[in-house]
Design a protein around this motif. Structure first.
Motif, PDB file in Angstrom:
ATOM      1  N   LYS A   1       0.851  -1.192   0.000  1.00 43.94           N
ATOM      2  CA  LYS A   1       0.000   0.000   0.000  1.00 43.94           C
ATOM      3  C   LYS A   1       0.883   1.235   0.000  1.00 43.94           C
ATOM      4  O   LYS A   1       1.478   1.590   1.009  1.00 43.94           O
ATOM      5  CB  LYS A   1      -0.927   0.005   1.218  1.00 43.94           C
ATOM      6  CG  LYS A   1      -1.944   1.141   1.188  1.00 43.94           C
ATOM      7  CD  LYS A   1      -2.924   1.040   2.343  1.00 43.94           C
ATOM      8  CE  LYS A   1      -3.955   2.173   2.284  1.00 43.94           C
ATOM      9  NZ  LYS A   1      -4.916   2.092   3.419  1.00 43.94           N
ATOM     10  N   ASN A   2       1.005   1.839  -1.179  1.00 39.78           N
ATOM     11  CA  ASN A   2       1.837   3.041  -1.344  1.00 39.78           C
ATOM     12  C   ASN A   2       3.263   2.802  -0.836  1.00 39.78           C
ATOM     13  O   ASN A   2       3.809   3.589  -0.070  1.00 39.78           O
ATOM     14  CB  ASN A   2       1.213   4.240  -0.626  1.00 39.78           C
ATOM     15  CG  ASN A   2      -0.132   4.610  -1.204  1.00 39.78           C
ATOM     16  OD1 ASN A   2      -0.354   4.531  -2.410  1.00 39.78           O
ATOM     17  ND2 ASN A   2      -1.064   5.006  -0.342  1.00 39.78           N
ATOM     18  N   VAL A   3       3.850   1.695  -1.264  1.00 37.07           N
ATOM     19  CA  VAL A   3       5.207   1.326  -0.846  1.00 37.07           C
ATOM     20  C   VAL A   3       6.212   1.987  -1.775  1.00 37.07           C
ATOM     21  O   VAL A   3       6.248   1.704  -2.982  1.00 37.07           O
ATOM     22  CB  VAL A   3       5.386  -0.201  -0.850  1.00 37.07           C
ATOM     23  CG1 VAL A   3       6.824  -0.564  -0.497  1.00 37.07           C
ATOM     24  CG2 VAL A   3       4.414  -0.848   0.133  1.00 37.07           C
ATOM     25  N   ALA A   4       7.020   2.871  -1.237  1.00 30.01           N
ATOM     26  CA  ALA A   4       8.000   3.617  -2.029  1.00 30.01           C
ATOM     27  C   ALA A   4       9.319   2.838  -2.108  1.00 30.01           C
ATOM     28  O   ALA A   4       9.877   2.439  -1.085  1.00 30.01           O
ATOM     29  CB  ALA A   4       8.239   4.989  -1.411  1.00 30.01           C
ATOM     30  N   VAL A   5       9.780   2.628  -3.340  1.00 28.76           N
ATOM     31  CA  VAL A   5      11.010   1.876  -3.575  1.00 28.76           C
ATOM     32  C   VAL A   5      11.977   2.743  -4.372  1.00 28.76           C
ATOM     33  O   VAL A   5      11.596   3.298  -5.415  1.00 28.76           O
ATOM     34  CB  VAL A   5      10.719   0.576  -4.356  1.00 28.76           C
ATOM     35  CG1 VAL A   5      11.995  -0.225  -4.547  1.00 28.76           C
ATOM     36  CG2 VAL A   5       9.656  -0.252  -3.642  1.00 28.76           C
ATOM     37  N   PRO A   6      13.227   2.901  -3.911  1.00 29.82           N
ATOM     38  CA  PRO A   6      14.193   3.708  -4.668  1.00 29.82           C
ATOM     39  C   PRO A   6      14.429   3.139  -6.065  1.00 29.82           C
ATOM     40  O   PRO A   6      14.422   1.922  -6.257  1.00 29.82           O
ATOM     41  CB  PRO A   6      15.466   3.615  -3.818  1.00 29.82           C
ATOM     42  CG  PRO A   6      15.018   3.190  -2.465  1.00 29.82           C
ATOM     43  CD  PRO A   6      13.793   2.352  -2.673  1.00 29.82           C
ATOM     44  N   GLU A   7      14.641   4.025  -7.004  1.00 32.46           N
ATOM     45  CA  GLU A   7      14.880   3.582  -8.386  1.00 32.46           C
ATOM     46  C   GLU A   7      16.114   2.689  -8.471  1.00 32.46           C
ATOM     47  O   GLU A   7      16.180   1.794  -9.314  1.00 32.46           O
ATOM     48  CB  GLU A   7      15.053   4.804  -9.284  1.00 32.46           C
ATOM     49  CG  GLU A   7      15.135   4.479 -10.768  1.00 32.46           C
ATOM     50  CD  GLU A   7      15.178   5.722 -11.637  1.00 32.46           C
ATOM     51  OE1 GLU A   7      15.478   5.590 -12.834  1.00 32.46           O
ATOM     52  OE2 GLU A   7      14.905   6.821 -11.108  1.00 32.46           O
ATOM     53  N   GLU A   8      17.059   2.888  -7.574  1.00 35.04           N
ATOM     54  CA  GLU A   8      18.285   2.088  -7.581  1.00 35.04           C
ATOM     55  C   GLU A   8      18.020   0.621  -7.232  1.00 35.04           C
ATOM     56  O   GLU A   8      18.871  -0.241  -7.454  1.00 35.04           O
ATOM     57  CB  GLU A   8      19.295   2.664  -6.584  1.00 35.04           C
ATOM     58  CG  GLU A   8      18.848   2.573  -5.137  1.00 35.04           C
ATOM     59  CD  GLU A   8      19.727   3.374  -4.194  1.00 35.04           C
ATOM     60  OE1 GLU A   8      19.949   2.889  -3.075  1.00 35.04           O
ATOM     61  OE2 GLU A   8      20.179   4.459  -4.589  1.00 35.04           O
ATOM     62  N   ASN A   9      16.830   0.329  -6.697  1.00 32.07           N
ATOM     63  CA  ASN A   9      16.475  -1.050  -6.370  1.00 32.07           C
ATOM     64  C   ASN A   9      15.777  -1.763  -7.520  1.00 32.07           C
ATOM     65  O   ASN A   9      15.330  -2.895  -7.366  1.00 32.07           O
ATOM     66  CB  ASN A   9      15.573  -1.087  -5.131  1.00 32.07           C
ATOM     67  CG  ASN A   9      16.360  -0.931  -3.848  1.00 32.07           C
ATOM     68  OD1 ASN A   9      17.466  -0.390  -3.845  1.00 32.07           O
ATOM     69  ND2 ASN A   9      15.809  -1.383  -2.741  1.00 32.07           N
ATOM     70  N   MET A  10      15.669  -1.110  -8.651  1.00 29.74           N
ATOM     71  CA  MET A  10      15.133  -1.780  -9.836  1.00 29.74           C
ATOM     72  C   MET A  10      16.141  -2.831 -10.298  1.00 29.74           C
ATOM     73  O   MET A  10      17.332  -2.560 -10.393  1.00 29.74           O
ATOM     74  CB  MET A  10      14.896  -0.766 -10.953  1.00 29.74           C
ATOM     75  CG  MET A  10      14.263  -1.362 -12.209  1.00 29.74           C
ATOM     76  SD  MET A  10      14.243  -0.167 -13.574  1.00 29.74           S
ATOM     77  CE  MET A  10      13.256   1.156 -12.849  1.00 29.74           C
ATOM     78  N   LEU A  11      15.649  -4.027 -10.591  1.00 31.40           N
ATOM     79  CA  LEU A  11      16.517  -5.096 -11.077  1.00 31.40           C
ATOM     80  C   LEU A  11      16.310  -5.256 -12.570  1.00 31.40           C
ATOM     81  O   LEU A  11      15.220  -5.618 -13.020  1.00 31.40           O
ATOM     82  CB  LEU A  11      16.204  -6.408 -10.353  1.00 31.40           C
ATOM     83  CG  LEU A  11      17.152  -7.576 -10.644  1.00 31.40           C
ATOM     84  CD1 LEU A  11      18.560  -7.271 -10.163  1.00 31.40           C
ATOM     85  CD2 LEU A  11      16.644  -8.863  -9.994  1.00 31.40           C
ATOM     86  N   GLY A  12      17.345  -4.957 -13.327  1.00 30.46           N
ATOM     87  CA  GLY A  12      17.214  -4.980 -14.781  1.00 30.46           C
ATOM     88  C   GLY A  12      16.672  -3.650 -15.289  1.00 30.46           C
ATOM     89  O   GLY A  12      16.713  -2.632 -14.610  1.00 30.46           O
ATOM     90  N   GLU A  13      16.111  -3.694 -16.508  1.00 34.48           N
ATOM     91  CA  GLU A  13      15.651  -2.467 -17.156  1.00 34.48           C
ATOM     92  C   GLU A  13      14.169  -2.210 -16.909  1.00 34.48           C
ATOM     93  O   GLU A  13      13.385  -3.136 -16.719  1.00 34.48           O
ATOM     94  CB  GLU A  13      15.900  -2.556 -18.662  1.00 34.48           C
ATOM     95  CG  GLU A  13      17.353  -2.667 -19.055  1.00 34.48           C
ATOM     96  CD  GLU A  13      17.521  -2.703 -20.562  1.00 34.48           C
ATOM     97  OE1 GLU A  13      17.089  -1.724 -21.226  1.00 34.48           O
ATOM     98  OE2 GLU A  13      18.040  -3.704 -21.071  1.00 34.48           O
ATOM     99  N   LEU A  14      13.811  -0.941 -16.936  1.00 34.09           N
ATOM    100  CA  LEU A  14      12.418  -0.538 -16.794  1.00 34.09           C
ATOM    101  C   LEU A  14      11.587  -1.110 -17.946  1.00 34.09           C
ATOM    102  O   LEU A  14      11.981  -1.002 -19.115  1.00 34.09           O
ATOM    103  CB  LEU A  14      12.329   0.993 -16.783  1.00 34.09           C
ATOM    104  CG  LEU A  14      10.930   1.597 -16.682  1.00 34.09           C
ATOM    105  CD1 LEU A  14      10.290   1.269 -15.344  1.00 34.09           C
ATOM    106  CD2 LEU A  14      10.982   3.113 -16.900  1.00 34.09           C
ATOM    107  N   ASP A  15      10.460  -1.700 -17.599  1.00 30.70           N
ATOM    108  CA  ASP A  15       9.489  -2.249 -18.555  1.00 30.70           C
ATOM    109  C   ASP A  15       9.987  -3.478 -19.308  1.00 30.70           C
ATOM    110  O   ASP A  15       9.273  -4.016 -20.159  1.00 30.70           O
ATOM    111  CB  ASP A  15       9.051  -1.196 -19.588  1.00 30.70           C
ATOM    112  CG  ASP A  15       8.386   0.005 -18.949  1.00 30.70           C
ATOM    113  OD1 ASP A  15       7.739  -0.172 -17.900  1.00 30.70           O
ATOM    114  OD2 ASP A  15       8.509   1.119 -19.504  1.00 30.70           O
TER     115      ASP A  15
END
Length: 378
Positions: A213-227
């Protein structure tokens, strides 16, 4: 063509079996079924000290540098012992995607701690549909400055209640092609807005509902590429299916060997029950199924190790076969043991329950036969 394990793999199998017989008796398995955590942190640390958690990691991250086939050999023994631990969730579902697609910083941040037994990871993938396709991913992650905000519910997340990080599969873009717009995030399980509830299971395994529920995750925690996370998920699912197959094969072999031993010693009408043709037929059928499972699992593991183009079809064939072989071995085990096989005191029911649970994990036999048909273009 050599189908035998090499010397190091035989040593790994032998040492793992010896360790688990000593450290993971069925009394511990039963205790962990009722335990809130569902695993023993002390035993978890011992497996880390043996190098199991980092078996497939490069040495620079505290690993051993072994192959996926070596991991399959280990998982067979874990399935044989019904090891109550988040081994597959942490290593296969969590660490392997980081190895495959993580940045240098992400690998340095996670892999040494995983190998050392200091961190538990799991995969938050399934939703209300319980489907395994890209179209089943609906939990949304929307950009907000240098963060993404996740909303939605994931189901049947293994060991989420004790995990340090959740690898969450999200929808970041709507597209006619559902394989586009999928993005994976490494989410700190202690982040505000996450609610985790342990679900009741017949095996005592810890599967959880995770609400974001509205969990904010830093962009640096993205694994791999967006989309562009679905190709990574497809590879992850193949590895998960084969890992689950190895676990099932170990359990099926225990059920088979235990039933054979019982049939040799149980006397009825003045002779061992194994001398009766009906029992012989059951055990012969189980032996064929279990040996077939072993061969197909090793082949599927080899395709992953070699990045062979047949890895997806090999994984589906293995999952279809092993799902039925484990169930067949456990059902036959209960029947061959007769009345005692139905009691709580005997261990066979533990394997029967696990066989039923493993059958549906990462797709049941019907699902994977359909996948095989699709890949054969028929």
């Amino acid at each position: 063509m050599n189908f035998e394990l090499d010397e190091e793999q035989v040593m790994l199998r032998t040492s793992a079996r010896d360790f688990l017989e000593e450290e993971c008796p069925k009394k511990l398995v039963r205790t962990m079924m009722e335990d809130e955590k569902g695993y023993s942190p002390e035993l978890w640390k011992k497996t880390a000290d043996l190098g199991w958690l980092g078996l497939t990691f490069p040495e620079e991250y505290g690993g051993v540098g072994s192959s996926f086939l070596d991991l399959v050999v280990l998982l067979e023994e874990c399935g044989r012992a019904l090891l109550p631990a988040p081994l597959i969730p942490t290593v296969v579902l969590g660490a392997h995607p980081i190895l495959a697609a993580g940045t240098g910083e992400q690998k340095d941040r996670f892999l040494p701690h995983i190998a050392g037994g200091e961190m538990v990871l799991t995969l938050a993938f399934l939703e209300a549909s319980a489907g395994l396709e890209a179209s089943d991913v609906t939990v949304a992650a929307t950009p907000s400055g240098d963060r993404f905000v996740i909303n939605g519910t994931k189901l049947f997340v293994p060991f989420a209640h004790v995990a340090d990080y959740l690898l969450c599969v999200t929808r970041t873009k709507e597209s006619p092609n559902k394989e586009e717009g999928v993005t994976l995030f490494l989410v700190d399980a202690r982040t505000e807005g996450i609610r985790i509830e342990t679900l009741k299971t017949m095996t005592g395994e810890k599967l959880c509902e995770v609400v974001f529920k509205n969990v904010a995750v830093p962009e640096e925690n993205m694994l791999g590429e967006l989309d562009k996370g679905w190709p990574l998920m497809k590879r992850l699912l193949v590895e998960a299916q084969v890992a689950e197959c190895a676990w099932m094969t170990g359990g099926a072999r225990w059920a088979m060997e235990t039933s054979i031993d019982y049939a040799k010693t149980r006397i009825a009408f003045g002779r061992p029950i194994g001398s009766f043709q009906a029992i012989q037929h059951k055990l012969a059928d189980v032996a064929v199924a279990v040996e077939g499972a072993t061969s197909i699992v090793y082949y599927a593991a080899w395709t992953i190790m070699e990045h062979h183009p047949e890895m997806a079809i090999a994984a589906s064939m293995a999952k279809s076969w092993c799902s039925e072989a484990y169930k067949q071995a456990a059902f036959a085990g209960v029947q061959i043991h007769g009345g005692i096989g139905y009691t709580w005191d005997h261990d066979m029911h533990l394997y029967l329950k696990r066989a039923k649970a493993c059958e549906v994990a990462f797709g049941d036999s019907d699902y994977h036969r359909e996948k095989v048909a699709q890949m054969l273009n028929v």
